[in-house]
Every structure is written in C-alpha cells, then in structure tokens.
Scaffold this active site. Structure first.
Site, PDB file in Angstrom:
ATOM      1  N   GLU A 257       0.942  -1.050  -0.036  1.00  0.00           N
ATOM      2  CA  GLU A 257       0.097   0.032   0.178  1.00  0.00           C
ATOM      3  C   GLU A 257       0.801   1.087  -0.085  1.00  0.00           C
ATOM      4  OE1 GLU A 257      -3.460  -0.245   0.184  1.00  0.00           O
ATOM      5  OE2 GLU A 257      -3.263  -2.448   0.218  1.00  0.00           O
ATOM      6  N   CYS A 296      -2.799   8.707   3.077  1.00  0.00           N
ATOM      7  CA  CYS A 296      -2.461   8.135   2.020  1.00  0.00           C
ATOM      8  C   CYS A 296      -3.698   8.135   0.838  1.00  0.00           C
ATOM      9  CB  CYS A 296      -1.973   6.388   2.213  1.00  0.00           C
ATOM     10  SG  CYS A 296      -3.638   5.642   2.944  1.00  0.00           S
TER      11      CYS A 296
HETATM   12  P1  NAP Z   1       8.598   4.961   4.617  1.00  0.00           P
HETATM   13  O1  NAP Z   1       9.686   5.827   4.676  1.00  0.00           O
HETATM   14  O2  NAP Z   1       8.538   4.293   3.394  1.00  0.00           O
HETATM   15  O3  NAP Z   1       8.130   3.973   5.940  1.00  0.00           O
HETATM   16  C1  NAP Z   1       7.248   2.789   6.008  1.00  0.00           C
HETATM   17  C2  NAP Z   1       7.721   2.017   6.770  1.00  0.00           C
HETATM   18  O4  NAP Z   1       8.840   1.104   6.056  1.00  0.00           O
HETATM   19  C3  NAP Z   1       8.456   2.393   8.027  1.00  0.00           C
HETATM   20  O5  NAP Z   1       7.740   1.350   9.078  1.00  0.00           O
HETATM   21  C4  NAP Z   1       9.919   2.106   7.954  1.00  0.00           C
HETATM   22  O6  NAP Z   1      10.589   1.988   9.136  1.00  0.00           O
HETATM   23  C5  NAP Z   1       9.818   1.010   7.143  1.00  0.00           C
HETATM   24  N1  NAP Z   1      11.341   0.843   6.176  1.00  0.00           N
HETATM   25  C6  NAP Z   1      12.154   1.859   5.846  1.00  0.00           C
HETATM   26  N2  NAP Z   1      13.013   1.494   5.092  1.00  0.00           N
HETATM   27  C7  NAP Z   1      12.899   0.195   5.104  1.00  0.00           C
HETATM   28  C8  NAP Z   1      13.554  -1.005   4.538  1.00  0.00           C
HETATM   29  N3  NAP Z   1      14.901  -0.884   3.718  1.00  0.00           N
HETATM   30  N4  NAP Z   1      13.167  -2.238   4.750  1.00  0.00           N
HETATM   31  C9  NAP Z   1      12.092  -2.445   5.590  1.00  0.00           C
HETATM   32  N5  NAP Z   1      11.427  -1.486   5.965  1.00  0.00           N
HETATM   33  C10 NAP Z   1      11.646  -0.229   5.851  1.00  0.00           C
HETATM   34  O7  NAP Z   1       7.244   5.623   4.405  1.00  0.00           O
HETATM   35  P2  NAP Z   1       6.523   6.755   5.534  1.00  0.00           P
HETATM   36  O8  NAP Z   1       7.346   8.086   5.261  1.00  0.00           O
HETATM   37  O9  NAP Z   1       6.678   6.183   7.015  1.00  0.00           O
HETATM   38  O10 NAP Z   1       5.192   6.851   5.149  1.00  0.00           O
HETATM   39  C11 NAP Z   1       4.653   7.986   4.205  1.00  0.00           C
HETATM   40  C12 NAP Z   1       4.445   7.247   2.945  1.00  0.00           C
HETATM   41  O11 NAP Z   1       3.368   6.135   3.379  1.00  0.00           O
HETATM   42  C13 NAP Z   1       3.583   8.292   2.050  1.00  0.00           C
HETATM   43  O12 NAP Z   1       4.259   8.110   0.886  1.00  0.00           O
HETATM   44  C14 NAP Z   1       2.159   7.717   2.002  1.00  0.00           C
HETATM   45  O13 NAP Z   1       1.552   8.088   0.990  1.00  0.00           O
HETATM   46  C15 NAP Z   1       2.298   6.259   2.258  1.00  0.00           C
HETATM   47  N6  NAP Z   1       1.291   5.761   2.880  1.00  0.00           N
HETATM   48  C16 NAP Z   1       0.508   4.854   2.201  1.00  0.00           C
HETATM   49  C17 NAP Z   1      -0.686   4.175   3.049  1.00  0.00           C
HETATM   50  C18 NAP Z   1      -1.613   3.204   2.231  1.00  0.00           C
HETATM   51  O14 NAP Z   1      -2.570   2.742   2.770  1.00  0.00           O
HETATM   52  N7  NAP Z   1      -1.381   3.093   0.675  1.00  0.00           N
HETATM   53  C19 NAP Z   1      -1.088   4.634   4.153  1.00  0.00           C
HETATM   54  C20 NAP Z   1      -0.143   5.463   4.713  1.00  0.00           C
HETATM   55  C21 NAP Z   1       0.832   6.048   4.180  1.00  0.00           C
HETATM   56  P3  NAP Z   1      11.146   3.340   9.939  1.00  0.00           P
HETATM   57  O15 NAP Z   1      10.126   4.379  10.286  1.00  0.00           O
HETATM   58  O16 NAP Z   1      11.986   2.636  11.095  1.00  0.00           O
HETATM   59  O17 NAP Z   1      12.282   4.016   8.939  1.00  0.00           O
END
Ligand code: NAP
Length: 683
Positions: A257, A296
């Site tokens: 997602e 999102c």
């Molecule tokens: P993110 O930077 O991609 O992080 C998401 C999750 O992935 C966090 O728990 C992060 O952990 C983890 N992560 C980061 N690098 C990783 C790796 N190499 N391997 C495994 N896990 C890893 O996204 P975010 O900034 O938290 O969230 C914002 C984004 O999420 C926005 O673009 C938004 O559109 C999207 N979003 C989508 C939905 C949906 O339902 N489609 C819902 C909410 C948000 P850490 O925090 O420890 O780095």
C-alpha cells in the site's frame, strides 16, 4: 534519559542493549522516548511465530478467532484515553486520533463480524460449490481455503500507528497467520502502548502477535515461503522490498500500500447553486487538513470543470482560512503538526517541485500557522499551514509529486474524457471521488476511473448525510489500489481474509470431499436410520443423516386451493387453456411454493424437539414442472453443522431434493434451521 521502547518478542519484553535514537514530540521537539532493537534475534522471533503462535491460532476455529478479536476490541476501548494522550505527541489532534485509535479498534469488531457471519465454525473455508468433473457423478472438484503455516510481517507507515496495525491484524488473525508488527519509528510509541495493552489482556494466543521496535534490517532475510509481508509506506521503500531475494526467489508474498495521488472530481453538472458544490469543497478541505494531510487517501488533485476553477478556488480559500493551526491539545485547534521537522522539510521540497508547473493560490509553504500558530512554536514544532495550488491541464508535477501534508492542486478540465485522462495520469490511486448529481456523469466517469482506483466515492445530496467521506477506508470494503498505489488489497471483509490464505482445487469422490470439507457433497453416502433427524440434538446429528419421505400425490384440488388461499392465481396454475399455450408447461402446473410447502409437510417431524426454527432457504431452484396428479417425494440430508460459540444452539443446513415418480429432480434447495446443542436442554 527517556524510556526506551521495548519489543515484544518470543513471549517476553525486550529492551535493546544500546541507548537507541530519540523520538521527539512533533509539536514541541521535546524527547519523548528512545527507540532501538539492537541485539534482538529476528530469526528467533519469526521461528516463534511459526512454531508457537501459528499452531495455537490455527487450533481455533474461525468463530473462536472472531470471538477473541471482538473481546480484544472491547478491552482496548477501555484504554483509549491512554492511547490518545500519546497520540497528541505525534502532532495529531483529538479528532485525528479518533480515526486512528477508535477507527482501528472498529476494524477489530468488523473483522470479528466477518469471522462469525461469513466464515464457518471450522478451520477450512469452502469456496463455492462442488464442480462435477465426470458424467457419473463420482469425480468432483471443490475449491478450499486453508491457513498458511507462515507468519505475517506488517511494516507500517507513521501516520496511523494504531489503525495501521489493527486493520491488518484482524484479517491475518482470522486467516490463522501470526503477526509481527514493525511500526514506523516516528510514532511507534503509540503502537507500543496498544501492544502492551493487548499482551496484558492475555486474550490472544501467545506468539500470535509480536512487536519489533527498531530497525527492520535483516527481517526479510528471515522470511520463507508461506510468509507474507504487508507493507504500507512510500513507493521508494516498497521498491526495495520488492527486490528482496526472498520476495523475488524465496516465495515470500508481498502486499504493498504505497503513496498515491488521489483525485476528487467536480461533475460538470454542478452549479454554484447546487449543494454538491459545498460538499465538494468540504471534502477537499477535510482531506487537506485531517491529520495535517498526512493520509495516503488524501485529495492531492482537485479536478474541476475549467469554467468553475475560480469559483472553487474562492470557496476553498474561504474555508481553508477558517482552519486554525496549532498545538493539537490547544482549544479550538483544527489542524496539528506534521509528524516531524524532517517530514515538514520533505513536504516543503515537494511543494517546491509542484511550483515548477503550479502557482500557490492559498497559504505559504514557509509559514507554520494559518496565519498564526495557536499555543505552539513554529521553529521547534513541525507545523505547516495548508497550501493550495493551481495548475493547468498541461502541468506534469501534480501527477507525479506527492506532498504528504496539507497540500492540494486545483486543475481545470474541459470534458469528461479530459477529466478521466487527468485522473489516470496519477498512474493508479487508492481512492477517488466524484461529486455529481447526474447519473449519466456518474456512470461515464466511474467506468473511466475504476481501472485506476481501488475505491471510488460518488457523492451527492442524497448520500452526503451518511457518507463516510473520500478518505476513509472501511473494513468491509477493499483498501488498496493499482499501479502507483502499490497493487495491494487489504480489508474488504471476507476478501481481506481469503487474500491471506491458500486456495486449493481439491479433486475426489463425493465421499472424500465430504470427509475433507465437513460439508455433505451430492452423491456421497446418506445414512437413513430409525430415528428421525429432527429428533436429534446438534451433538447427535451427523453429516449425511437423512430422511426419505413417503410419496404424495399433488391433485388439481391442491393447486386450486393453494391459488385461492394465497391469492397467487397466475394463469399457469388456474387457466388450463392459457397454460397449454405456455411453451414451458403445456397445461396447469403446481406453484413452486406449493411444492416446497408440501415437501416441508413430508419431511417434518412435528413434535417439540431440538429443531428450534427454520430461518430460510438457499439456492432454491424449480427444475421440473409438477402437473396435477404427479407424485412427489423429498429427501432431506444433513449437509453442514455449524455450532454457534455464543449460543446453546447452532445452524444446520439440510440438502433438500424433491423428486417426481420418474425420479426426476423437481426442486432442489438448502433448508436452514437452528438446532439445540443438547435436547432436552440442560439449562
Ligand atoms: P516509508 O519511509 O516508506 O516507511 C514506511 C515503513 O517502512 C516504516 O515502518 C519504515 O521504518 C519502514 N522501512 C523503511 N526502510 C525500510 C527498509 N529498507 N526495509 C524495511 N522497512 C523499511 O514511509 P513513511 O514515510 O513512513 O510513510 C509515508 C508514505 O506512506 C507516504 O508516501 C504515504 O503515501 C504512504 N502511505 C500509504 C498508505 C496506504 O495505505 N497506501 C497509508 C499510509 C501511508 P522506519 O520508520 O523505522 O524507517
């Protein structure tokens, strides 16, 4: 030093060896917790889920799992005050927190209902009816869903620390998959508090939920075939996970997602005098300001008929001007802070990119307030007032750049085809909305939008009062979208559960299918004993128990009586001449409902007993017409027995087959009854 958050792993709370990294209050910059999982054995954690959590979970029926989810929901509701206190520290207002906390708990109740209403009180789910594979009826196919002996790893985004966990936990728990949760660092303290409360409740089987409070580095290395990763976050991180060797070659499944550039379209039928204009404007402003736009599903692209662009911008501006920004706990504040100063920088950079082809028409990206800040410090807290931009149809960036904050771009369109083409330039979205009161506009736009969207809201004056709005994913509906949105699918009621199970096409004889599935299959052995099955309690009834009735002649008198008595004097039952002209009947025939009623009279055992009620029939088909003086008989067989976990009775589904004297099937259906577990009742 502030408290170090702990992981819940392999049945105990684990504190990291190092000091960890600080997590700051989004509004004040004050350190609130520390975060690390250094020293945590991720291999032991996944093994524990597979060997302890999974077997304990799968020993329960779907109904038992559903009961635990509902009990968990009730437990968590008692503790929301504590979660809300922490949620404020993420920059979320009380209203924002309710969507996350109460909304998340709501998904547990919804999953519980799916489990009890749509799944059997068993551990196997049957997908559809048996499919005949041979002419003789001895070889059939049946699709079945079973639980995977694996683990579900959730990797969640920062914006919904509670909902994000619980909306995935419910379907996984029902599906029999133990869960390991990895929350996003920034807001993980709210998740930790909820997991602590869950562990303290003692409700869930040990090992069915674990928590990783630290870096997920190495976690995917521990996963195997049968395991699933449910990722929510940025498209960038999703790309890294998609390329992990265990996903590419190891059979680990991945649901994504990711970010999405959702749009809301104002229909060309809407004028300044229509209530739809106000609904549209309210919808856009709500999506820009709820959770400070860190959602999102938020509306990033506001698509408006070209002649209405100025009117819409004026209305949005007037409404945005009423959005007070400040400390989320301060009186009267509508919008709190972004999650961190880093996140604010990201949003400002994204606005800068958007400005390559769009102009700011409301707000100022450098300004934290709107225009002022309420009880907050714009340097230490991650505040940013709402920013509205305007672009023309040639602009590129609004269809490419996600500003994950209180930001939206208004774009004019010329025709419905144009609006659909603009929407598609988002390359796949989680949610879209169309505000129109014109059914033709609705059909054209929805059919154009649907291949690009996971969910579409059509909003007008009729559904506005009850509508849950553009941005709210609902547990009964699918959440996920194609393309850029990740291609994942979560929730969606039963769909969300089955998505996490394995579907297998089972082939065999009727008796083998009955034995494996627990549901009597046409053609398998019937047991006709001395005791009428209506005299047996649920504890005594067996699949295949059968009553074969005596035959009964259906007379013209019966048909006339039924016609007169019910008022159903349709010509095929009353007018010989007209009925003869009917190509299907060639003369008077008995009412189908008369046949079903007579069949009930043939199979029933009338005395008080364990059968408590008939609550309906399923799959009723009339196959051969019954003429006056034809003889019918009925065979009734116990097809499925489903004890209710919360009642002293259960459901019994009976296969009913009505035949004529030539042995041809006249009618087939399932009779649904409620039967006491014990008889005479022990209570
Ligand atoms: P993110 O930077 O991609 O992080 C998401 C999750 O992935 C966090 O728990 C992060 O952990 C983890 N992560 C980061 N690098 C990783 C790796 N190499 N391997 C495994 N896990 C890893 O996204 P975010 O900034 O938290 O969230 C914002 C984004 O999420 C926005 O673009 C938004 O559109 C999207 N979003 C989508 C939905 C949906 O339902 N489609 C819902 C909410 C948000 P850490 O925090 O420890 O780095």
């Amino acid at each position: 030093m502030t408290r170090k958050l702990e992981s819940y792993a392999s049945g105990r709370w684990f504190a990291a060896e190092d000091d960890g990294r600080p997590l700051l209050d989004a509004s004040t910059g004050e350190e609130v917790f520390r975060f690390s999982a250094q020293g945590l054995d991720l291999g032991e954690m996944t093994a524990y889920a597979r060997t302890v959590g999974g077997p304990a979970l799968r020993a329960l029926t779907f109904h038992e799992r559903a009961g635990l989810l509902k009990a968990l929901g009730k437990h968590l509701i008692e503790h929301v005050a504590e979660f809300h206190e922490l949620s404020l520290r993420t920059g979320a207002t009380k209203g924002d927190g309710m969507g996350d906390i109460e909304g998340g708990i709501g998904t547990l109740f919804a999953s519980g209902s799916v489990g009890t209403r749509q799944l059997p009180n068993d551990t196997v789910y049957l997908d559809g009816d048996p499919i005949p594979l041979g002419k003789g009826g001895t070889f059939l196919g049946q699709h079945v869903f079973t639980s995977r002996p694996g683990v579900m790893v959730q990797i969640n985004a920062f914006n919904f620390p509670v909902w994000g966990m619980l909306e995935k936990l419910g379907p996984a728990f029902l599906a029999g998959l133990p869960t390991i949760v990895k929350p996003a660092a920034q807001t993980s303290y709210v998740t930790e508090a909820v997991v602590r409360s869950i562990v303290e409740s003692g409700l869930l089987p040990e090992g069915s939920l674990q928590l990783l409070m630290g870096s997920p580095a190495g976690l995917l290395d521990e996963l195997q075939v049968q395991d699933h990763v449910a990722f929510t976050g940025s498209a960038h991180t999703a790309g890294l996970l998609r390329n992990h060797a265990n996903v590419l070659h190891g059979g680990v499944t991945l649901g994504v997602e990711a970010d999405s550039l959702n749009c809301s379209i104002l229909g060309p039928d809407v004028t300044s005098d229509d209530p739809e204009l106000d609904l549209f404007v309210k919808g856009v402003v709500t999506e820009m300001t709820y959770k400070a736009g860190q959602k999102c599903t938020a509306i990033r692209r506001t698509l408006v008929p070209a002649p209405m662009v100025d009117t819409v911008i004026d209305a949005l501006t007037a409404r945005l001007a009423r959005t007070t920004v400040g400390h989320p706990a301060a009186e009267g504040v509508r919008m709190g802070a972004l999650v961190s100063l880093d996140q604010r920088e990201e949003v400002r950079k994204a606005i800068q990119s958007l400005r390559a082809s769009a102009e700011v028409v409301y707000g100022d990206p450098d300004r934290p307030g709107n225009p002022d800040l309420v009880e907050a410090d714009g340097e230490r807290g991650a505040f940013l007032g709402p920013v509205l931009l305007r672009a023309d149809a040639r602009a590129v960036e609004p269809h490419d750049v996600e500003a994950f904050g209180p930001v939206s771009t208004v774009i004019g369109y010329d025709s419905l085809d144009d609006a659909i083409a603009l929407a598609a330039r988002g390359k796949g979205s989680l949610a879209g909305s169309l505000v129109t009161h014109d059914p033709e506009v609705a059909r054209t736009v929805v059919l154009g939008l649907a291949p690009w969207h996971g969910r579409i809201l059509v909003l007008d004056r009729d559904d506005a009062g009850e509508s849950t709005g553009h941005g709210v994913p609902l547990p009964t509906l699918v959440h996920g979208g194609p393309g850029r949105a990740g291609g994942g699918e979560e929730m969606g009621g039963l769909r969300g559960v089955l998505h996490l199970m394995q579907r297998t096409a089972l082939q065999g004889s009727p008796d083998m299918l009955t034995a494996v599935t627990g549901r009597w299959t046409k053609g398998s052995t019937r047991a006709t004993g001395d005791v009428h099955p209506f005299r047996k309690s649920l504890a005594e009834l067996r699949i295949g128990d059968t009553i074969e009735s005596q035959p009964r002649r259906v007379t013209l008198d019966d048909i006339e009586h039924f016609a007169e008595f019910t008022g159903d004097t349709f010509y095929a039952h009353t007018d010989e001449e007209a009925a003869r002209q009917n190509p299907l009947f060639g003369g008077i025939v008995a009412h189908g409902y008369l046949v079903v009623s007579l069949a009930a009279g043939l199979f029933v055992d009338p005395d008080p007993g364990p059968v408590l009620a008939n609550f309906g029939v399923d799959n009723l088909r009339f196959l051969t017409p019954v003429k006056a003086d034809d003889t019918i008989a009925v065979t009734l067989t116990v097809k499925q027995i489903t004890p209710r976990t919360t009642a002293d009775y259960g459901e019994v589904r009976w296969d009913a087959l009505v035949t004529n004297a030539a042995g041809e099937p006249v009618a087939t259906y399932d009779v649904l009854t409620l039967v006491a577990k014990e008889w005479p009742a022990t209570t």
